[in-house]
Design a protein around this motif. Structure first.
Motif, mmCIF file in Angstrom:
data_model
loop_
_atom_site.group_PDB
_atom_site.id
_atom_site.type_symbol
_atom_site.label_atom_id
_atom_site.label_comp_id
_atom_site.label_asym_id
_atom_site.label_seq_id
_atom_site.Cartn_x
_atom_site.Cartn_y
_atom_site.Cartn_z
ATOM 1 N N LYS A 53 0.813 -1.222 0.000
ATOM 2 C CA LYS A 53 0.000 0.000 0.000
ATOM 3 C C LYS A 53 0.845 1.270 0.000
ATOM 4 N N GLY A 54 2.157 1.130 0.149
ATOM 5 C CA GLY A 54 3.009 2.319 0.290
ATOM 6 C C GLY A 54 3.036 3.170 -0.965
ATOM 7 N N HIS A 55 2.880 4.480 -0.815
ATOM 8 C CA HIS A 55 2.993 5.381 -1.948
ATOM 9 C C HIS A 55 3.500 6.736 -1.459
ATOM 10 N N SER A 56 3.906 7.560 -2.404
ATOM 11 C CA SER A 56 4.378 8.907 -2.065
ATOM 12 C C SER A 56 3.600 9.923 -2.881
ATOM 13 N N THR A 57 3.538 11.156 -2.371
ATOM 14 C CA THR A 57 2.895 12.222 -3.149
ATOM 15 C C THR A 57 3.683 13.518 -2.965
ATOM 16 N N PHE A 58 3.546 14.411 -3.933
ATOM 17 C CA PHE A 58 4.043 15.776 -3.750
ATOM 18 C C PHE A 58 3.118 16.706 -4.525
ATOM 19 N N SER A 59 3.150 17.986 -4.156
ATOM 20 C CA SER A 59 2.256 18.952 -4.780
ATOM 21 C C SER A 59 2.984 19.699 -5.890
ATOM 22 N N VAL A 60 2.259 20.021 -6.934
ATOM 23 C CA VAL A 60 2.811 20.814 -8.031
ATOM 24 C C VAL A 60 3.345 22.146 -7.502
ATOM 25 N N THR A 61 2.748 22.656 -6.409
ATOM 26 C CA THR A 61 3.178 23.953 -5.859
ATOM 27 C C THR A 61 4.597 23.880 -5.286
ATOM 28 N N GLU A 62 5.089 22.649 -5.034
ATOM 29 C CA GLU A 62 6.452 22.498 -4.508
ATOM 30 C C GLU A 62 7.497 22.569 -5.621
ATOM 31 N N LEU A 63 7.022 22.520 -6.884
ATOM 32 C CA LEU A 63 7.952 22.467 -8.010
ATOM 33 C C LEU A 63 8.325 23.847 -8.510
ATOM 34 N N GLU A 64 9.605 24.011 -8.826
ATOM 35 C CA GLU A 64 10.099 25.269 -9.385
ATOM 36 C C GLU A 64 10.062 25.229 -10.906
ATOM 37 N N MET A 65 10.561 24.102 -11.475
ATOM 38 C CA MET A 65 10.642 24.010 -12.933
ATOM 39 C C MET A 65 10.884 22.564 -13.351
#
Length: 736
Positions: A53-65
């Motif tokens: 069940k393990g997964h990771s997420t990140f937000s587009v707002t954390e991205l610079e380019m």
């Protein structure tokens, strides 16, 4: 920010359907992960296809380019295995590590590159939404003009009330006297429209709507001084920054794309070609400035401060390549490290060796160069400067720890078995830790009769017995010796002998015999350390020492301020690897350079630096009190040879930290560009007391790009503070 209106985009469809991409951490770590964009249009989710069940997420707002192709150290290392068309890098804001990815086809890579770029652009206003929600106290999703005014103050925006109300009415399409969140975003956009960028755009745009390829090419050649490659470069910039597909198809750039380009890494003041490893690393060690720390074990002051392993990790993260260890006899036979005869806490010598073993070459260098730059490790040598106060027994214990813990990373033999006439290069010493300490006898004479005589002769034993043979044998290229003068050194010194100078002694020598000091430093290493009176761990100006070619200019890394800004500034180039090649007139043994008389050197060519300080963007609040707004001014400071030291500043702008406009030009003449550093400082003007610091950015003069540029400001401790920046126009010319 919902996905509405973008979910029909073909690239976004690919992201929402999901793809199997290879996540790459090193040449040997390449694992498949399933990536997809969630329905909120904001979250990218990924997991291993095999993990439960393990997964990771990140937000587009954390991205610079998004970077295309092999634009990271990791992806370059696997270039032969995976072509550039499959590779891309997601670059995060601030200190977070990047994500290197490989797609299964060029089409899939393009869909992710373009799709994520569109999302970054779409969500670049996300923080405005966050402010709105913070200010919407009754959570009804609406805000009247009075509430909007209060919110603007929180965002550090002070503006003409009449103008603000006019824009508010324009945004209030429903005529209800209040703005919903979408209307507020529209209001914010018209409020933040940057006239100064629009004016530059208008100068080159034929129709005032877009820059055609030829118009952008003109702008790049005339203003940005990109030379011959401008046409191809213009095409690349449109591909990279233009959010409108229609404009892209026409080979054109809109005002939105133009503003994105100017705020990007390509529009930054720092030359992109100087960010990577661009210098020759095969010259002798004495030809480089080396990022160096003093009292590395301290996190605070030198009287009661806390000694900590964390201090070593922090220094190495900041690109430091010379650390200091003060060792003393411990109660239980184990040497300890602390600031002797004070109340600073103690740490075990062996624990520091374990920390060095783990972090010297694996640590991600903390790129304090705005949010653009990837985090990478430096594998150029680390010098361990030992301040040895231990008796012979515990010196032997130290030698055992050095050998056992550091293993083959500790350099214990000559690089090619030959006693050198010049020091080896950083390239030859990659991945090695060098011990700097006192040594019995000369290099390579371990088995010669004189060396054993020195050990057993009763006459000499008294002075030699203070040193442990085991520890002495570990010193190879950095033998600590007493300085007997430049003449003595020229006649008798060996390249592997080095001396330490207090800041006051070094300053005196620099002033009285600058030319001799430069000559001395072409052959031998010098270490400079802060005065013993600096119990508060303050620093001296390192520039005075670099100007005479001193390599190991040790600073208290734990103390923020001008001096560390200069250190970060110098070592911001060359991949932040901690080594910067000195200019040729400081490495040539026959050169006759004196920092006091720069005009006497061969190839003397002074330059004029002209900086038009145009505007500032979203400067951070200094005082967190709700009603306070900053009155910013910009000061430009030049550090270099004595003749080049200069500063000048703009006037201050009342009550505007959001989008102050100065349009003031500051001029400087720089006699020795190769040694000059330029520091941009923003302060909050206060007529009654000292101005408060807002942000700064320091870089070598030789790394400056001319033209319209953004300077991405850093905080007091050298970390990025997006989205704060300055917008400037820089011109560099020869003195006529």
């Amino acid at each position: 920010v919902e996905i509405n209106g973008i979910q029909d985009d073909p690239d976004i469809k690919v992201l929402m359907a999901g793809s199997t991409l290879r996540k790459v951490k090193s040449r040997s770590w390449k694992k498949q992960r399933h990536f997809r964009l969630l329905e909120d249009g904001l979250t990218i989710w990924y997991k291993s296809r095999w993990a439960g069940k393990g997964h990771s997420t990140f937000s587009v707002t954390e991205l610079e380019m998004v970077r295309e192709g092999h634009q990271s150290e990791v992806l370059l290392s696997i270039a032969e295995e995976f072509p550039a068309a499959l590779c891309f890098t997601l670059v995060f804001h601030g200190r977070q590590g990047n994500l290197d990815l490989v797609a299964e086809s060029p089409e899939e890579a393009q869909a992710w590159i373009q799709g994520v770029r569109k999302l970054i652009h779409r969500h670049s206003l996300r923080w405005v939404w966050d402010w709105f929600q913070k200010a919407d106290k009754n959570k009804d999703g609406k805000m009247n003009f009075k509430e909007v005014r209060k919110l603007l103050k929180m965002m550090n925006i002070e503006m003409n009330e009449e103008h603000a109300f006019h824009l508010f009415t324009m945004a209030d399409k429903s005529g209800t006297g209040s703005l919903e969140i979408e209307q507020f975003v529209h209001f914010y956009k018209i409020l933040t429209q940057r006239d100064e960028v629009w004016k530059v755009f208008q100068d080159y745009s034929g129709d005032g709507e877009k820059l055609m390829l030829e118009e952008l090419d003109n702008f790049l050649r005339i203003e940005q001084q990109t030379g011959e490659r401008s046409a191809q470069h213009a095409q690349e910039l449109i591909e990279r920054y233009e959010p409108s597909e229609t404009a892209k198809k026409q080979g054109a750039m809109t005002l939105d794309g133009f503003q994105m380009y100017l705020c990007s890494q390509d529009g930054s003041i720092f030359k992109p070609e100087h960010q990577g490893l661009y210098q020759d690393m095969s010259q002798p060690l004495s030809h480089y400035f080396i990022s160096s720390s003093h009292n590395t074990y301290l996190l605070e002051d030198q009287l009661r401060g806390h000694s900590s392993l964390e201090a070593y990790i922090k220094a190495l993260k900041r690109g430091c390549r010379c650390v200091e260890v003060d060792s003393w006899d411990g109660n239980d036979g184990e040497p300890v490290v602390y600031h002797g005869h004070t109340l600073t806490s103690k740490i075990l010598f062996r624990d520091i060796m374990s920390t060095l073993k783990e972090y010297a070459f694996k640590v991600l260098v903390l790129r304090v160069l705005s949010p653009f730059i990837a985090l990478q490790a430096s594998d150029f040598p680390v010098i361990l400067s030992l301040e040895n106060h231990c008796g012979v027994e515990q010196q032997t214990v130290m030698a055992q720890h050095l050998r056992q813990i550091l293993g083959d990373t500790l350099l214990t033999t000559l690089v090619d078995g030959q006693v050198p006439l010049q020091l080896p290069s950083p390239q030859e010493l990659r991945g090695k830790i060098l011990l700097k300490a006192k040594k019995i006898g000369a290099m390579g004479d371990r088995n010669c009769p004189m060396a054993s005589f020195a050990l057993f002769s009763p006459l000499l034993q008294k002075s030699k017995s203070k040193l442990s043979r085991e520890l002495s044998d570990l010193v190879v290229y950095c033998k600590s010796v007493h300085f007997h003068g430049f003449e003595h050194s020229r006649l008798h010194a060996k390249c592997y002998e080095m001396s330490s100078f207090s800041e006051s002694k070094a300053k005196k020598l620099a002033k009285e015999s600058g030319r001799d000091f430069v000559q001395y430093n072409t052959r031998q290493l010098s270490r400079i350390y802060p005065s013993g009176f600096r119990t508060d761990s303050s620093n001296y100006n390192p520039q005075d020492m670099w100007s005479v070619g001193c390599q190991i200019v040790a600073l208290n890394f734990q103390t923020a301020g001008l001096e560390m800004d200069l250190n970060d500034g110098l070592f911001r180039q060359n991949n932040c690897c901690g080594y910067v090649l000195k200019p040729e007139f400081m490495t040539d043994g026959n050169a006759q350079f004196s920092p006091e008389k720069p005009d006497e050197r061969q190839g003397y060519r002074p330059l004029r630096l002209s900086i038009q300080v145009i505007s500032g963007q979203q400067l951070p609040k200094v005082n967190q009190k709700e009603g306070s707004i900053v009155d910013p001014l910009v000061r430009v400071e030049i550090y270099g040879v004595p003749q080049d030291q200069a500063k000048d500043e703009t006037s201050h702008i009342n009550n505007n930290g959001f989008n102050p406009v100065w349009n003031e030009t500051l001029n400087f003449v720089i006699t020795t560009p190769e040694l000059a550093l330029v520091r941009f400082v923003v302060e909050d003007y206060d007529k009654a007391s000292r101005n408060d610091f807002i942000g700064q950015f320091t870089l070598p003069f030789k790394c400056i790009q001319a033209g319209y540029r953004h300077i991405h400001l850093l905080s007091r401790d050298g970390t990025a503070i997006p989205p704060s920046s300055l917008f400037v126009n820089i011109s560099i010319s020869e003195l006529s």
